[in-house]
Design an enzyme around this catalytic site. Sequence first.
Site, PDB file in Angstrom:
ATOM      1  N   PRO A   1      -4.696   0.838  18.641  1.00 38.71           N
ATOM      2  CG  PRO A   1      -6.257  -0.802  17.845  1.00 38.71           C
ATOM      3  CD  PRO A   1      -5.668  -0.352  19.308  1.00 38.71           C
TER       4      PRO A   1
ATOM      5  CE1 TYR B   1      -0.461   3.351   7.453  1.00 46.51           C
ATOM      6  CE2 TYR B   1      -1.331   4.433   9.132  1.00 46.51           C
ATOM      7  CZ  TYR B   1      -0.835   2.528   8.314  1.00 46.51           C
ATOM      8  OH  TYR B   1      -2.290   1.879   8.416  1.00 46.51           O
TER       9      TYR B   1
ATOM     10  CG  HIS C   1      -2.343  -0.557   0.953  1.00 48.80           C
ATOM     11  ND1 HIS C   1      -3.411  -0.429   1.757  1.00 48.80           N
ATOM     12  CD2 HIS C   1      -2.747  -1.917   0.470  1.00 48.80           C
ATOM     13  CE1 HIS C   1      -4.303  -1.786   1.227  1.00 48.80           C
ATOM     14  NE2 HIS C   1      -3.631  -2.069   0.359  1.00 48.80           N
TER      15      HIS C   1
ATOM     16  CE  LYS D   1       3.622   3.045  12.671  1.00 53.86           C
ATOM     17  NZ  LYS D   1       3.584   2.231  11.696  1.00 53.86           N
TER      18      LYS D   1
ATOM     19  CE1 TYR E   1      -5.443   4.028   8.851  1.00 52.33           C
ATOM     20  CE2 TYR E   1      -6.105   3.589  10.670  1.00 52.33           C
ATOM     21  CZ  TYR E   1      -5.423   3.915   9.795  1.00 52.33           C
ATOM     22  OH  TYR E   1      -4.749   2.649   9.670  1.00 52.33           O
TER      23      TYR E   1
HETATM   24  P1  FAS Z   1       1.156 -11.321  22.088  1.00 52.19           P
HETATM   25  O1  FAS Z   1      -0.200 -11.234  23.287  1.00 52.19           O
HETATM   26  O2  FAS Z   1       1.006 -11.900  20.362  1.00 52.19           O
HETATM   27  O3  FAS Z   1       1.693 -13.194  22.855  1.00 52.19           O
HETATM   28  C1  FAS Z   1       2.003 -12.860  23.781  1.00 52.19           C
HETATM   29  C2  FAS Z   1       2.240 -14.543  24.036  1.00 52.19           C
HETATM   30  O4  FAS Z   1       2.387 -15.159  25.171  1.00 52.19           O
HETATM   31  C3  FAS Z   1       0.167 -15.370  23.628  1.00 52.19           C
HETATM   32  O5  FAS Z   1       0.178 -16.698  23.113  1.00 52.19           O
HETATM   33  C4  FAS Z   1      -0.168 -15.847  25.250  1.00 52.19           C
HETATM   34  O6  FAS Z   1      -0.141 -17.126  25.248  1.00 52.19           O
HETATM   35  C5  FAS Z   1       1.591 -16.046  26.027  1.00 52.19           C
HETATM   36  N1  FAS Z   1       0.898 -15.834  27.402  1.00 52.19           N
HETATM   37  C6  FAS Z   1       0.614 -14.931  28.434  1.00 52.19           C
HETATM   38  N2  FAS Z   1       0.980 -14.850  29.005  1.00 52.19           N
HETATM   39  C7  FAS Z   1       2.418 -16.250  29.843  1.00 52.19           C
HETATM   40  C8  FAS Z   1       2.517 -17.260  30.507  1.00 52.19           C
HETATM   41  N3  FAS Z   1       1.779 -16.254  31.851  1.00 52.19           N
HETATM   42  N4  FAS Z   1       3.254 -17.993  29.858  1.00 52.19           N
HETATM   43  C9  FAS Z   1       2.869 -18.495  28.787  1.00 52.19           C
HETATM   44  N5  FAS Z   1       3.116 -17.785  27.994  1.00 52.19           N
HETATM   45  C10 FAS Z   1       1.945 -16.504  27.717  1.00 52.19           C
HETATM   46  N6  FAS Z   1      -1.693  -4.396  16.430  1.00 52.19           N
HETATM   47  C11 FAS Z   1      -1.624  -3.645  15.442  1.00 52.19           C
HETATM   48  O7  FAS Z   1      -0.441  -3.573  15.250  1.00 52.19           O
HETATM   49  N7  FAS Z   1      -3.139  -3.144  14.511  1.00 52.19           N
HETATM   50  C12 FAS Z   1      -4.039  -4.037  14.685  1.00 52.19           C
HETATM   51  O8  FAS Z   1      -5.114  -4.009  14.722  1.00 52.19           O
HETATM   52  C13 FAS Z   1      -4.018  -5.229  16.480  1.00 52.19           C
HETATM   53  N8  FAS Z   1      -4.973  -5.440  17.189  1.00 52.19           N
HETATM   54  C14 FAS Z   1      -5.649  -5.476  17.542  1.00 52.19           C
HETATM   55  C15 FAS Z   1      -6.366  -6.162  18.689  1.00 52.19           C
HETATM   56  C16 FAS Z   1      -6.328  -6.718  19.668  1.00 52.19           C
HETATM   57  C17 FAS Z   1      -7.456  -7.661  19.893  1.00 52.19           C
HETATM   58  C18 FAS Z   1      -5.364  -7.148  20.530  1.00 52.19           C
HETATM   59  C19 FAS Z   1      -5.408  -7.820  21.641  1.00 52.19           C
HETATM   60  C20 FAS Z   1      -3.281  -6.495  20.251  1.00 52.19           C
HETATM   61  C21 FAS Z   1      -3.790  -6.338  18.896  1.00 52.19           C
HETATM   62  N9  FAS Z   1      -3.058  -5.892  18.292  1.00 52.19           N
HETATM   63  C22 FAS Z   1      -2.683  -5.106  17.427  1.00 52.19           C
HETATM   64  C23 FAS Z   1      -1.821  -5.374  19.110  1.00 52.19           C
HETATM   65  C24 FAS Z   1      -0.592  -7.016  18.803  1.00 52.19           C
HETATM   66  O9  FAS Z   1      -0.695  -7.016  16.751  1.00 52.19           O
HETATM   67  C25 FAS Z   1       0.307  -7.081  19.747  1.00 52.19           C
HETATM   68  O10 FAS Z   1       1.311  -5.982  19.475  1.00 52.19           O
HETATM   69  C26 FAS Z   1       0.909  -8.053  19.038  1.00 52.19           C
HETATM   70  O11 FAS Z   1       0.198  -9.461  19.291  1.00 52.19           O
HETATM   71  C27 FAS Z   1       2.574  -8.439  20.160  1.00 52.19           C
HETATM   72  O12 FAS Z   1       2.780  -9.010  20.095  1.00 52.19           O
HETATM   73  P2  FAS Z   1       3.893 -10.227  21.141  1.00 52.19           P
HETATM   74  O13 FAS Z   1       4.370  -8.969  22.217  1.00 52.19           O
HETATM   75  O14 FAS Z   1       4.067 -11.621  20.921  1.00 52.19           O
HETATM   76  O15 FAS Z   1       2.036 -10.199  22.335  1.00 52.19           O
HETATM   77  C1  PHB Z   2      -6.521  -4.087  10.532  1.00 51.25           C
HETATM   78  O1  PHB Z   2      -6.272  -4.267   9.290  1.00 51.25           O
HETATM   79  O2  PHB Z   2      -6.813  -5.063  11.354  1.00 51.25           O
HETATM   80  C2  PHB Z   2      -5.821  -3.218  10.918  1.00 51.25           C
HETATM   81  C3  PHB Z   2      -5.417  -2.315  10.083  1.00 51.25           C
HETATM   82  C4  PHB Z   2      -4.826  -0.877  10.502  1.00 51.25           C
HETATM   83  C5  PHB Z   2      -5.312   0.132  11.766  1.00 51.25           C
HETATM   84  C6  PHB Z   2      -5.041  -1.500  13.173  1.00 51.25           C
HETATM   85  C7  PHB Z   2      -5.889  -2.307  12.411  1.00 51.25           C
HETATM   86  O3  PHB Z   2      -4.726   0.909  12.589  1.00 51.25           O
END
Ligand code: FAS
Ligand code: PHB
Length: 394
Positions: free
Chosen positions: A296, A388, A76, A300, A204
């Site tokens: 989000p 961005y 993009h 980032k 957005y």
């Molecule tokens: P993660 O949370 O992905 O992974 C952590 C891992 O640790 C999990 O598998 C968990 O099971 C494990 N864990 C936890 N506690 C533990 C313990 N006590 N013992 C052992 N294992 C344990 N980011 C964006 O950029 N764009 C988005 O649109 C976006 N949407 C999101 C929506 C939601 C609902 C959430 C929660 C996050 C979103 N994020 C988004 C952010 C997300 O992408 C995170 O930044 C990303 O998953 C970070 O990765 P990790 O740091 O690996 O953490």
């Molecule tokens: C998504 O596609 O999940 C998405 C993209 C951009 C954002 C947040 C979420 O800023």
Amino acid sequence: MTKKLNTSVCIIGAGPCGLLLSQLLANAGIESIVIDRKDRAYIESRIRAGVLEQGTVAALEEAGVADRLHREGLPHTGFDLAFDGDRHRIDILALTGKNVTVYGQTEVTKDLFDRRFAEGQKFHFNVEDVRLSDLKSDTSTVGFQQDGATVEITCDYIAGCDGFRGVSRQSIPSDVLKTFERVYPFGWLGIMVEKPPVSHELIYANHANGFALASMRSETRSRYYLQCDLDDHVDNWSDEAFWEELALRLGPEAAANLQTGPSFEKSIAPLRSFVAEPMRYGQLFLAGDAAHIVPPTGAKGLNLAVADIRVLARGLVEHYRSGNDQHIDTYSETVLRRVWKVERFSWQLSTLMHQFPENSPFEKRMQRAEFDYLSQSEAASKSIAENYVGLPLE
Ligand code: FAS
Ligand code: PHB
């Protein structure tokens, strides 16, 4: 009876952070053990991020897991900001020379798992009661329960990649750890639908009713979000109600192209800005959501997590290859400098693009004035664009 294991780096968490770190370490011949409280199927089922910075793509290329990303990812070169139906395109390629890639975090996680399993990575899934000890010693210990047995892993270093609700951050003494938080007075209601996206780029939108985001996973699969109240519930939103509100908030031009259909994933995520300092305590390093959360809005979260791992992996590889500890000794300061700048951008874009219940008519006018300024100022648009596409790693 306790099962005793030993490794160089014990990685807590098999999300994108932990998986990427284990791959980058393995590429340098450094052994690790990865533990997670869930299993692979559950971790791969989580629907989260959708936009990858070029730095993230580069890290995945370095890890040797970018082939499918290059085949299926969507480059993009810009995105739209919309305000009450008016739209302004941020031309990130013209303004920064860089693009972003639309490729779901779910797919990144699958690609990393495939490579780690192919290379025989040691995993422990469905672990319970994880405890970290001896963090200030040369040899640290990670203990946990698994299938009724007690397991103890001794290691040189522990990587806390266990997300916001993990155990690693809580293992830093409370008189050492400092946290900073802003919880937003709304959430995002997200859905996935097997229909072509409303536009070829992300939109957005800030509308009087609230924020909306039109995103995608492919040319046939779309991802949409609506700002909702914190106490809202997915059961309050039929697909019809969601589509009607989305069309209103995106504006008539986009609404005319909106292809609706049955949603197959509907969930509400809260929004918060959060940072924990320091990101190192003795032999424990925090990375990704274990140390920081961003709303989000700026896409980032995943990208910030990957940036932490690029710095941490470089430091650990230098330690094992040459005994040079310069980069692990400066890890926390290095990554936190960038974390705070990304927190700022995510907070700024969230403040611009959402309806805040506490906002006075003056603040609402400030939002509109900033949008109008952005629409007419290349300098202002360039500032949004360079954040961005991703700030420099250091
Ligand atoms: P993660 O949370 O992905 O992974 C952590 C891992 O640790 C999990 O598998 C968990 O099971 C494990 N864990 C936890 N506690 C533990 C313990 N006590 N013992 C052992 N294992 C344990 N980011 C964006 O950029 N764009 C988005 O649109 C976006 N949407 C999101 C929506 C939601 C609902 C959430 C929660 C996050 C979103 N994020 C988004 C952010 C997300 O992408 C995170 O930044 C990303 O998953 C970070 O990765 P990790 O740091 O690996 O953490
Ligand atoms: C998504 O596609 O999940 C998405 C993209 C951009 C954002 C947040 C979420 O800023």
